[in-house]
Design an enzyme around this catalytic site. Sequence first.
Site, mmCIF file in Angstrom:
data_model
loop_
_atom_site.group_PDB
_atom_site.id
_atom_site.type_symbol
_atom_site.label_atom_id
_atom_site.label_comp_id
_atom_site.label_asym_id
_atom_site.label_seq_id
_atom_site.Cartn_x
_atom_site.Cartn_y
_atom_site.Cartn_z
ATOM 1 C CE LYS A 40 -4.015 0.010 1.865
ATOM 2 N NZ LYS A 40 -4.757 -0.219 0.618
ATOM 3 C CD GLU A 137 -0.376 -3.559 3.171
ATOM 4 O OE1 GLU A 137 -1.205 -4.370 2.729
ATOM 5 O OE2 GLU A 137 0.490 -3.016 2.448
ATOM 6 C CG ASP A 253 -3.136 1.179 -2.068
ATOM 7 O OD1 ASP A 253 -3.603 1.522 -0.958
ATOM 8 O OD2 ASP A 253 -2.707 0.042 -2.309
#
Length: 305
Positions: A40, A137, A253
């Site tokens: 991401k 993440e 994203d």
Amino acid sequence: MGRVFVAGSINMDVVTTADRHPKVGETVAGQAVHYFPGGKGANQAVAAAKLGASSTLIGRLGADAFGQQLRQFLTAQGVDLALVKDTADVHTGTAVITIADADNTIVVVPGANALVSAGDVTAPVLAKGDVAVSQFEIPQATIVAFFKRARAAGATTILNPAPATVCGHELLDLVDILILNETELGLLAQTELHDTDDLTRFAEAARRLPTGSGKIICVTLGKRGVLALVGGEPSLMIAGRAVKAVDTTGAGDCFVGALAAQLANGKAIRDALEYANAAASICVQRMGAAPSMPTAAEVAAVLRS
């Protein structure tokens, strides 16, 4: 002109395609396997760079073949990697993705991404007008440290709380713009939501989030578009664009990176939302995550059509 700084993940996406997703315990025959740059953080940084912003990525790669390939790719896309570290004795982040009928399921193995630390995010020198972006993440404690530095410098903070994970008030209090889908909104608002729900349900859930007044909340709803709450104003709906989706991986994203790039370039939030929505509509028509991010010329053509 501001700059975009993204603290986030860098992955190699191992993508398989099939006619349908397997059920639990079932094996289905696939059609193809691809290796695409992703993660991401990397996706958002590439989107911002290709859309004309100065884009710096803060993160970690493993000292392996995937890490080398990703570094070469990201450099070629115009992303500044001066703050990306190679980390010994750990593998590069990896995502295993199955695509069937344009929908995807994803298993992410963090690898080096789990080691992105508060120390890593102290390196950038941020300033007023810059945009600081992050997602889930990398460790949340690292994001908190990053956003504290951004706030102190007068930069705008954007959080994409994905994958869907519970987070505390300390982090949400540091967020200027929250960008999330219905799954992430449902988790944070502690209510069950579906992509077919009436738009008023999403707006009500967003207003219940413990983000304080004056925040901007953007709920991405796939082909339906994006619902935005800007401070105390009535909810704003940016309609989706009718396109044939091939792969939705990275679409969110793309939206985040495009919005960040527009804000760094001084655009108003309404214009930035329209632009990011158009960029994401291009992204879903291509395979892969980071490689599917559009250029500024491509988005401009869509907005003219």
